[in-house]
Design an enzyme around this catalytic site. Sequence first.
Site, PDB file in Angstrom:
ATOM      1  CE  LYS A 104      -4.017  -2.258   0.138  1.00 34.34           C
ATOM      2  NZ  LYS A 104      -3.659  -3.310  -0.800  1.00 34.34           N
ATOM      3  CE  LYS A 158      -6.743   2.507   4.974  1.00 29.44           C
ATOM      4  NZ  LYS A 158      -6.824   3.065   3.592  1.00 29.44           N
ATOM      5  CE  LYS A 161      -7.203  14.031   9.669  1.00 27.88           C
ATOM      6  NZ  LYS A 161      -7.001  14.426  10.944  1.00 27.88           N
ATOM      7  CG  PHE A 162     -10.832   8.129  10.258  1.00 27.18           C
ATOM      8  CD1 PHE A 162     -11.159   6.711   9.865  1.00 27.18           C
ATOM      9  CD2 PHE A 162     -12.025   8.747  10.534  1.00 27.18           C
ATOM     10  CE1 PHE A 162     -12.505   6.314   9.805  1.00 27.18           C
ATOM     11  CE2 PHE A 162     -13.187   8.330  10.708  1.00 27.18           C
ATOM     12  CZ  PHE A 162     -13.591   6.989  10.531  1.00 27.18           C
ATOM     13  CG  HIS A 196     -14.879   3.317  -0.733  1.00 29.12           C
ATOM     14  ND1 HIS A 196     -14.014   2.332  -0.257  1.00 29.12           N
ATOM     15  CD2 HIS A 196     -14.478   2.791  -2.175  1.00 29.12           C
ATOM     16  CE1 HIS A 196     -13.333   1.693  -0.799  1.00 29.12           C
ATOM     17  NE2 HIS A 196     -13.585   2.087  -2.139  1.00 29.12           N
ATOM     18  CE  LYS A 237     -15.314  -1.636  -2.212  1.00 34.25           C
ATOM     19  NZ  LYS A 237     -14.684  -1.873  -3.407  1.00 34.25           N
ATOM     20  CG  ASN A 270      -8.754  -3.281  -4.795  1.00 39.02           C
ATOM     21  OD1 ASN A 270      -7.832  -3.563  -3.838  1.00 39.02           O
ATOM     22  ND2 ASN A 270     -10.156  -2.823  -4.191  1.00 39.02           N
ATOM     23  NE  ARG A 317      -9.359  -7.799  -5.139  1.00 44.14           N
ATOM     24  CZ  ARG A 317     -10.546  -7.354  -4.995  1.00 44.14           C
ATOM     25  NH1 ARG A 317     -11.569  -7.392  -5.869  1.00 44.14           N
ATOM     26  NH2 ARG A 317     -10.721  -6.583  -3.874  1.00 44.14           N
TER      27      ARG A 317
END
Length: 450
Positions: free
Chosen positions: A116, A158, A201-202, A208, A237, A290, A292
């Site tokens: 990441k 994370k 940072k949140f 999203h 999700k 992502n 994929r």
Amino acid sequence: MFRSILIANRGEVAVRILRTCREMGIRAVVAYSTADRDSLAVRLADDAVCVGPPQAGRSYLSIPSLLYGAARTKAEAVHPGFGFLAEESEFATACRDAGLAFIGPAPEHLTLMGDKQAARAAMRKAGLPVLPGSPDPLTGEDDAAAQAEKIGYPVVLKALAGGGGRGIVPVHDPADLAEAFEAARSTALALFHDERVYVEKFVRDGRHIEVQVIADSHGNVIHLGERDCSVQRRHQKIIEESPAPDLPDDVRHALWEAAVTGARAIGLRNVGTFEFLVDGDRNAHFIEMNARLQVEHPVTEARTGIDIVETMIREAAGEPLALDQRDVRLDGHAIEARVNAEDPDRDWAGSAGDVGYLALPGGPGIRVDTYLVPDAVVPPHYDSLLAKIIAWAPTRDRAIRRLDRALGEFRCDGLTTNTAFLRRVLADPAFRSGTHRLGLIESLREPPGV
């Protein structure tokens, strides 16, 4: 074009890939564990090969077993679906070394996006807006505290190798950081065999938003619009839709452009999904890509008419994209609900067992991707996803009403599902108005009067 493809996955995605193979005239081979020997994918396959016992680590996550299955059935390519080994560069490399085409991004892109922080650095270099975060993996609690203080609370810890919404621990108070750090590190080690974590940072009241891109080895890159994936439980999700509601067109177009720019910057091939957080001031921040096929890809297929799985297969076979950006049509509104074998009233406890009476919805604008049949066995060893119900209509309101009607028609005796909860989400005023944010699920599960 390939004559035979091994589908290295199970459940609804295995059936989904198999159907496109069948339409393309490609022999579809399904890899299965002993728990899935009587599954719908196995029943529909042109050939099938057992790759191990129910435990995923000895079957669907076993690279030697899958390569053996491909060799035994004379497959020429492997489609990993999503989950399991879909984003493992080691698997993609092993396929290449065995003379098999890996249907997905190249190993170097899986490696880059699997880290990441490396992904964030690459996108920052490409000019994308990236959330503030620690530049390196955290070395310990003191480093975590220092970085969090520098970024400013709230923050989120994370897993560096995380994915699928797992390995994420929000921290709102400095007093909770030490415990959160240990929890994040132990979770990362257990889930991804890599204990490294970083801090970011949140974003309060965030949304999203993700952009689907497809690319080929000839330098062509296009986007297929965006999806709003803000309805999540435990960072996973459960409802996705396109177009994103209540999003200004200038922000929407900026996200499209950013995703294409990011894909070009790394020389992406095949498919990728660029994920962003949009804050309350409608500023967008890149969080990850992502590399994929996404679970929610049918939402985009419903709006564009493009078979993303077919596009993946053709690109892996060396074909250039058959369309450019001007050919992409984004029509109407599409929304998907994930029907899971779980009980929202028991902290999302999973459910497994034999399927009895089964009724699947239909009618105008409804698509159902599932592996369920009346005598199916849902084993306890894997993800809880049973089916995806996708509704398309000219307008968002009509699509929501169609999806609600379809969820009301769904019945699967023998299992506990989340369909009633999904309908509660669809009826929520904030969701109906399109002004909902990532905290919607938590607010719906709060006790009355709170």
